[in-house]
Scaffold this motif. Sequence first.
Motif, PDB file in Angstrom:
ATOM      1  N   UNK A  27      -4.562  34.511 -31.982  1.00 35.42           N
ATOM      2  CA  UNK A  27      -4.042  35.063 -33.233  1.00 35.42           C
ATOM      3  C   UNK A  27      -4.818  36.316 -33.636  1.00 35.42           C
ATOM      4  N   UNK A  28      -6.111  36.344 -33.331  1.00 38.88           N
ATOM      5  CA  UNK A  28      -6.951  37.486 -33.686  1.00 38.88           C
ATOM      6  C   UNK A  28      -6.945  38.573 -32.613  1.00 38.88           C
ATOM      7  N   UNK A  29      -6.910  38.157 -31.352  1.00 36.69           N
ATOM      8  CA  UNK A  29      -7.007  39.105 -30.234  1.00 36.69           C
ATOM      9  C   UNK A  29      -5.978  38.731 -29.172  1.00 36.69           C
ATOM     10  N   UNK A  30      -5.036  39.643 -28.903  1.00 34.61           N
ATOM     11  CA  UNK A  30      -4.052  39.372 -27.850  1.00 34.61           C
ATOM     12  C   UNK A  30      -4.680  39.543 -26.464  1.00 34.61           C
ATOM     13  N   UNK A  31      -5.718  40.369 -26.383  1.00 33.94           N
ATOM     14  CA  UNK A  31      -6.424  40.567 -25.116  1.00 33.94           C
ATOM     15  C   UNK A  31      -7.851  40.087 -25.291  1.00 33.94           C
ATOM     16  N   UNK A  69      -3.286  35.558 -20.433  1.00 34.79           N
ATOM     17  CA  UNK A  69      -2.248  36.287 -19.701  1.00 34.79           C
ATOM     18  C   UNK A  69      -0.913  35.548 -19.810  1.00 34.79           C
ATOM     19  N   UNK A  70      -0.948  34.240 -19.599  1.00 32.88           N
ATOM     20  CA  UNK A  70       0.269  33.429 -19.682  1.00 32.88           C
ATOM     21  C   UNK A  70       0.817  33.394 -21.104  1.00 32.88           C
ATOM     22  N   UNK A  76       4.476  34.449 -22.382  1.00 32.47           N
ATOM     23  CA  UNK A  76       5.357  33.497 -23.084  1.00 32.47           C
ATOM     24  C   UNK A  76       5.763  34.005 -24.453  1.00 32.47           C
ATOM     25  N   UNK A  77       4.923  34.818 -25.075  1.00 37.37           N
ATOM     26  CA  UNK A  77       5.204  35.235 -26.447  1.00 37.37           C
ATOM     27  C   UNK A  77       6.010  36.532 -26.517  1.00 37.37           C
ATOM     28  N   UNK A  78       6.393  37.088 -25.362  1.00 33.24           N
ATOM     29  CA  UNK A  78       7.249  38.282 -25.376  1.00 33.24           C
ATOM     30  C   UNK A  78       8.623  37.877 -25.872  1.00 33.24           C
TER      31      UNK A  78
END
Length: 145
Positions: free
Chosen positions: A58-62, A87-88, A92-94
């Motif tokens: 939630x705070x950092x996508x990477x 990565x997964x 999945x969240x795209x």
Amino acid sequence: SSGINAESLQEAMKSNLFVMENKGNNFVPLKEFRRPGPKYTRKNFSPEQIEGLEAAFQEHRFVKKDLRKELARKLNLSERSISYWFQNKRARSKPPITMSSEAALKAAQQQHGLEPQQQLDQQQQSQQDSLVAALQQSIQQSCAT
């Protein structure tokens, strides 16, 4: 010489347990084959681990190296599994890919090998052919009477 007699070499070759390397005229076992099967077994994350990973996501996508190390320590996971999870999760969240009606029309035209102008030309030609045929039929009928 290499510590392998002809009998053990034949046995190894029969059982197909060794990768053989040619050393001059001497074949010697290079390494043992792995038995077929999975390289690893899949481990499910505990609810606590998932909760921690979700909070971090939630705070950092990477995930950067420092965060990855910290999560690995806190959640008792390997850094690699954390990287894969992120990565997964991103994949999945795209949002799902949807086509606009214009894009769908263009895709259908390309699937049938027609560009929009070609399709228009074909429709016009078809209409002209129909008119010519109707006129010819009308002329033939009027000449017959």
